[in-house]
Write an enzyme that holds these catalytic residues in place. Structure first.
Site, short mmCIF file in Angstrom:
data_model
loop_
_atom_site.label_atom_id
_atom_site.label_comp_id
_atom_site.label_asym_id
_atom_site.label_seq_id
_atom_site.Cartn_x
_atom_site.Cartn_y
_atom_site.Cartn_z
CB SER A 128 17.58 24.35 41.67
OG SER A 128 18.56 25.24 42.11
CE LYS A 182 19.70 21.96 39.81
NZ LYS A 182 20.97 21.38 40.08
CG HIS A 185 20.12 26.94 38.01
ND1 HIS A 185 20.93 26.32 38.94
CD2 HIS A 185 19.41 27.86 38.67
CE1 HIS A 185 20.70 26.87 40.13
NE2 HIS A 185 19.77 27.79 40.00
CG ASN A 186 23.80 23.58 38.70
OD1 ASN A 186 22.65 23.97 38.86
ND2 ASN A 186 24.28 22.55 39.36
CD GLU A 189 24.81 27.43 41.93
OE1 GLU A 189 23.64 27.11 41.68
OE2 GLU A 189 25.57 26.71 42.59
P1 NBP Z 1 23.55 10.93 47.17
O1 NBP Z 1 23.87 11.51 45.84
O2 NBP Z 1 24.57 10.93 48.21
O3 NBP Z 1 23.05 9.42 46.93
C1 NBP Z 1 22.73 8.57 48.01
C2 NBP Z 1 21.50 7.78 47.69
O4 NBP Z 1 21.70 6.99 46.50
C3 NBP Z 1 21.16 6.81 48.80
O5 NBP Z 1 19.77 6.74 48.92
C4 NBP Z 1 21.76 5.53 48.28
O6 NBP Z 1 21.20 4.38 48.85
C5 NBP Z 1 21.38 5.63 46.85
N1 NBP Z 1 22.04 4.67 45.96
C6 NBP Z 1 23.35 4.55 45.63
BR1 NBP Z 1 24.67 5.59 46.27
N2 NBP Z 1 23.59 3.55 44.78
C7 NBP Z 1 22.39 2.98 44.56
C8 NBP Z 1 21.99 1.90 43.76
N3 NBP Z 1 22.84 1.22 43.01
N4 NBP Z 1 20.66 1.58 43.74
C9 NBP Z 1 19.78 2.27 44.48
N5 NBP Z 1 20.13 3.33 45.27
C10 NBP Z 1 21.42 3.68 45.31
O7 NBP Z 1 22.21 11.60 47.74
P2 NBP Z 1 21.78 13.15 47.81
O8 NBP Z 1 22.90 14.03 48.22
O9 NBP Z 1 20.53 13.14 48.61
O10 NBP Z 1 21.43 13.51 46.29
C11 NBP Z 1 20.44 12.81 45.56
C12 NBP Z 1 20.42 13.33 44.14
O11 NBP Z 1 20.04 14.70 44.16
C13 NBP Z 1 21.76 13.26 43.42
O12 NBP Z 1 21.56 12.96 42.06
C14 NBP Z 1 22.30 14.65 43.56
O13 NBP Z 1 23.19 15.01 42.53
C15 NBP Z 1 21.02 15.47 43.48
N6 NBP Z 1 21.10 16.78 44.11
C16 NBP Z 1 21.71 16.96 45.30
C17 NBP Z 1 21.76 18.21 45.88
C18 NBP Z 1 22.39 18.42 47.20
O14 NBP Z 1 22.44 19.57 47.64
N7 NBP Z 1 22.85 17.39 47.88
C19 NBP Z 1 21.19 19.28 45.24
C20 NBP Z 1 20.54 19.09 44.05
C21 NBP Z 1 20.50 17.83 43.49
P3 NBP Z 1 21.87 3.78 50.20
O15 NBP Z 1 21.28 4.55 51.32
O16 NBP Z 1 21.43 2.36 50.20
O17 NBP Z 1 23.35 3.93 50.07
#
Ligand code: NBP
Length: 475
Positions: A128, A182, A185-186, A189
């Site tokens: 989170s 988690k 939690h959301n 929220e």
């Molecule tokens: P994203 O959710 O936007 O995912 C992008 C990443 O996934 C990139 O590294 C991309 O690789 C990779 N990817 C994809 Br798309 N398809 C793939 C595949 N088939 N094989 C391997 N890699 C693949 O990234 P994020 O916003 O950093 O979030 C990451 C995780 O954390 C998610 O599950 C999200 O729900 C969770 N989360 C996010 C937040 C937030 O605030 N953003 C908060 C809490 C949790 P590429 O670079 O090659 O496209």
């Protein structure tokens, strides 16, 4: 070079988590991303981190010390499955795969079962706090086996947020327990945000105060029992003026709230568990309602109250709203913890509810003083059947309930929607009631479906012969 931990998926969350890991004494972090560009960018922008870049899963596995530990931070869903499959190919029994994405807990249960067959440990960990948390210390909710926690625990403790000297991470329970917690939690929220928004709306429409004036009220509330990150940022948002128009920013933001689905999961899961999380449900529905402009347009001319409902004493009204907010918040958290309790019973997880409240005190959106009160309540009575009935909360509800009623009456009379305030009060009164009209519902069910009923004065199940002589028979 040999790394002790790896991160797969280097978008914003993964990159920040990798930097957080690398900044801790003793860690060397291997990094891998599907497309090479993100890996190169991260490594070149952060030479201080000493990352070990890998460009294939084989290289990644070879760069990790055994037992290998890797955290996946890729898009939830198919991308996570693809990444797990690729890691399983190159990892060995005893290694640990952690999914730190926002997975739906049944997926985590399924993945854990499948990966366990290979002898590799799989841990679904809720993380989170968004990008800021990932970089500086998130609240972490790991599930998975006890064996994996031995290796993973110290690593996660080193990168988690710290609240009152304690790291915001605990081994929540087996398989999907972490992602379940988690999810709730959301959901909480969502409820907390909606309640704050209703308080703002009631004060604005009741007193005509400007957003900047209301910001001061929230800033003041943030010095008392409501002290929390969400109250603090509410004041910041309300204080902000739009550069283009000079208007309060809140007045130029389109009034349609989005959602990424975790609130809906919380409610869907609660429905299947039979747990009334009405505050979370109302908050989720309120976002949906806001996002139907065509229906809002169609409803615009429906009549409202015929007489105005002025607020005579503004200071007293604002205090009533504060108390209503606190009381409703107690209900929302009580409901959320009830869902965790029910989920633990359903899925066989041994979840320490007090420990959960403690790891939410830092590194996440719902961090608040209030969580200490929850921890105390569970410390006093670990098997607490209903959080809001614990002495501290019962007392707070007792003090606030008259104000809460006045606020809901005002909202109703003034035609101001306060779904979360109202439903929380109805939940409170529902549980409090000596007799519920559920007796009538059960009578109706017996009438049309012979579903039988139990009696207050005798054991057994009974049925009235509704289409016969209306005598009662024992079923
Ligand atoms: P994203 O959710 O936007 O995912 C992008 C990443 O996934 C990139 O590294 C991309 O690789 C990779 N990817 C994809 Br798309 N398809 C793939 C595949 N088939 N094989 C391997 N890699 C693949 O990234 P994020 O916003 O950093 O979030 C990451 C995780 O954390 C998610 O599950 C999200 O729900 C969770 N989360 C996010 C937040 C937030 O605030 N953003 C908060 C809490 C949790 P590429 O670079 O090659 O496209």
């Amino acid at each position: 070079r040999t790394a002790n931990i790896g991160v797969v998926g280097l978008a914003v969350m993964g990159a920040n988590l990798a930097r957080n890991l690398a900044s801790r004494e003793g860690n060397t972090v291997a990094v891998l991303n599907r497309s090479r560009g993100r890996t190169d960018a991260l490594v070149s922008e952060h030479p201080e981190a000493g990352f070990v870049p890998a460009y294939s899963y084989e290289e990644f596995a070879a760069s990790l010390a055994k037992p290998r530990t890797a955290i996946i931070m890729v898009q939830a869903g198919a991308a996570t499955d693809a990444t797990i499959d690729a890691l399983v190919e190159v990892f060995e029994p005893g290694d640990i795969i952690v999914d730190g994405g926002n997975a739906y807990f049944p997926d985590t249960i399924r993945r854990e079962r499948a990966v366990r067959e290979t002898g590799i440990n799989f841990v679904g960990a809720g993380i989170s706090g968004g990008e800021e948390g990932a970089l500086n210390g998130p609240s972490i909710m790991p599930g998975g086996s006890d064996e994996s926690w031995v290796t993973l625990g110290p690593i996660l403790k080193s990168i988690a947020a710290v609240a009152e000297g304690e790291p915001c991470v605990t081994h929540v329970g087996h398989d999907g327990a972490g992602h379940f917690v988690k999810m709730v939690h959301n959901g909480i929220e969502y409820a907390d945000m909606q309640l704050i928004a209703e308080a703002y709306d009631l004060i604005r429409r009741g007193t005509g105060k400007s957003p900047a004036e209301i910001a001061e009220i929230f800033a003041e509330w943030n010095r008392g029992e409501l002290e929390s990150y969400l109250i603090e940022i509410t004041a910041e948002v309300l204080r902000q003026n739009d550069a283009a128009t000079g208007e309060p920013l809140v007045d130029v933001i389109l009034d349609q709230a989005g959602a990424k689905g975790t609130g809906a999961w919380t409610v869907q899961t609660a429905l299947s568990l039979g747990v009334p999380v009405s505050g979370i449900a109302e908050a989720t529905f309120a976002r949906s309602l806001s996002s139907h402009p065509e229906q809002r347009e169609a409803a615009r001319d429906l009549p409202g109250p015929s007489t105005a409902t002025p607020v005579d004493d503004e200071i007293a009204f604002v205090e009533d709203v504060r108390q209503a907010l606190y009381a409703s918040k107690i209900v929302a958290y009580s409901q959320g913890f009830d869902e965790i309790r029910a989920g633990a019973a359903e899925y066989g997880w041994n979840i320490d509810l007090g420990a959960i409240s403690k790891i939410w005190r830092g590194g996440c959106i719902i961090r608040a003083q209030f969580l200490n009160r929850i921890a105390e309540a569970y410390a006093e009575q670990p098997e607490l059947p209903l959080l809001m009935a614990a002495p501290y909360f019962a007392d707070a509800l007792g003090r606030g309930q008259e104000a809460w009623r006045r606020v809901v009456v005002h909202a109703t009379n003034a035609g101001i929607p306060a779904p979360a305030f109202s439903s929380s009060l109805a939940y409170y009164d529902g549980l409090r009631a000596e007799r519920l009209p559920a007796a009538l519902v059960q009578g109706q069910r017996d009438f049309f479906g012979a579903h039988t009923y139990r009696r207050v004065d005798r054991a057994g199940s009974f049925h009235t012969l509704w289409s016969g002589d209306r005598s009662e028979v024992e079923a």
